[in-house]
Scaffold this active site. Structure first.
Site, PDB file in Angstrom:
ATOM      1  N   LYS A   1       0.941  -1.420  -0.016  1.00  0.00           N
ATOM      2  CA  LYS A   1       0.014   0.061   0.140  1.00  0.00           C
ATOM      3  C   LYS A   1       0.694   1.317   0.220  1.00  0.00           C
ATOM      4  O   LYS A   1       1.995   1.258   0.325  1.00  0.00           O
ATOM      5  CB  LYS A   1      -1.035   0.077   1.148  1.00  0.00           C
ATOM      6  CG  LYS A   1      -1.919  -1.134   1.269  1.00  0.00           C
ATOM      7  CD  LYS A   1      -2.714  -1.453   0.099  1.00  0.00           C
ATOM      8  CE  LYS A   1      -3.682  -2.577  -0.061  1.00  0.00           C
ATOM      9  NZ  LYS A   1      -3.133  -3.862   0.199  1.00  0.00           N
TER      10      LYS A   1
HETATM   11  C1  LIG Z   1      -9.164  -4.232  -0.737  1.00  0.00           C
HETATM   12  C2  LIG Z   1      -8.426  -4.912   0.340  1.00  0.00           C
HETATM   13  N1  LIG Z   1      -9.050  -5.063   1.566  1.00  0.00           N
HETATM   14  C3  LIG Z   1      -8.140  -5.744   2.479  1.00  0.00           C
HETATM   15  C4  LIG Z   1      -6.917  -6.028   2.579  1.00  0.00           C
HETATM   16  C5  LIG Z   1      -6.199  -6.589   3.621  1.00  0.00           C
HETATM   17  O1  LIG Z   1      -5.260  -5.643   4.075  1.00  0.00           O
HETATM   18  P1  LIG Z   1      -4.299  -6.214   5.220  1.00  0.00           P
HETATM   19  O2  LIG Z   1      -3.219  -6.940   4.595  1.00  0.00           O
HETATM   20  O3  LIG Z   1      -3.605  -4.904   5.929  1.00  0.00           O
HETATM   21  O4  LIG Z   1      -5.025  -6.811   6.264  1.00  0.00           O
HETATM   22  C6  LIG Z   1      -6.157  -5.699   1.632  1.00  0.00           C
HETATM   23  C7  LIG Z   1      -4.769  -5.633   1.318  1.00  0.00           C
HETATM   24  O5  LIG Z   1      -4.225  -6.397   0.403  1.00  0.00           O
HETATM   25  C8  LIG Z   1      -6.775  -5.016   0.325  1.00  0.00           C
HETATM   26  O6  LIG Z   1      -6.077  -4.749  -0.728  1.00  0.00           O
END
Ligand SMILES: Cc1ncc(COP(=O)(O)O)c(C=O)c1O
Length: 121
Positions: free
Chosen positions: A86
């Site tokens: 990100k």
């Molecule tokens: C749209 C979306 N939702 C949820 C996530 C999950 O985030 P995290 O890995 O920080 O829990 C991501 C990460 O890739 C994502 O792109």
């Protein structure tokens, strides 16, 4: 219930949400895919009309807007990811945005692994 995506974009097809709502529905969860805003005018109206919680997956939507308003500010809750893929990174980090003060204390307890540590301090 899962709602299908738009024909030409992975975001939720907001025109199909309402017919999927049943007496068991508690919340609408939308993903602002690639930081592109879902149709929040319609989605907010549906959530209000049916008295449902609105939760935004804004994992990819930091500094993204819908009609000038930041994504993550529409739902009762919004989650941002600080995963290494990100724009803002903090190892395993993320951010929960709580737009309804009634849920702040509960969220603090969950963050503190079931304890009232915040209150204690
Ligand atoms: C749209 C979306 N939702 C949820 C996530 C999950 O985030 P995290 O890995 O920080 O829990 C991501 C990460 O890739 C994502 O792109």
């Amino acid at each position: 219930m899962f709602c299908d995506s738009q024909e030409n974009h992975p975001n939720i097809d907001d025109t199909q949400i309402e017919r999927l709502i049943t007496s068991k529905t508690k919340a609408i969860v939308v993903v602002h895919y690639a930081g592109v805003a879902c149709e929040m005018d319609n989605i907010c109206s549906i959530a209000t009309k049916h008295n449902l919680f609105l939760i935004e997956d804004a994992a990819q939507a930091i500094d993204s807007f819908y009609k000038g308003r930041p994504l993550g500010s529409f739902g009762h809750f919004a989650a941002f990811s600080f995963h290494e893929t990100k724009n803002v990174i903090s190892g395993e980090g993320g951010m929960l945005v709580i737009n309804d003060l009634d849920f702040v204390e509960r969220a603090e307890i969950i963050r503190e692994k079931g304890t009232n540590r915040s209150k204690f301090f």
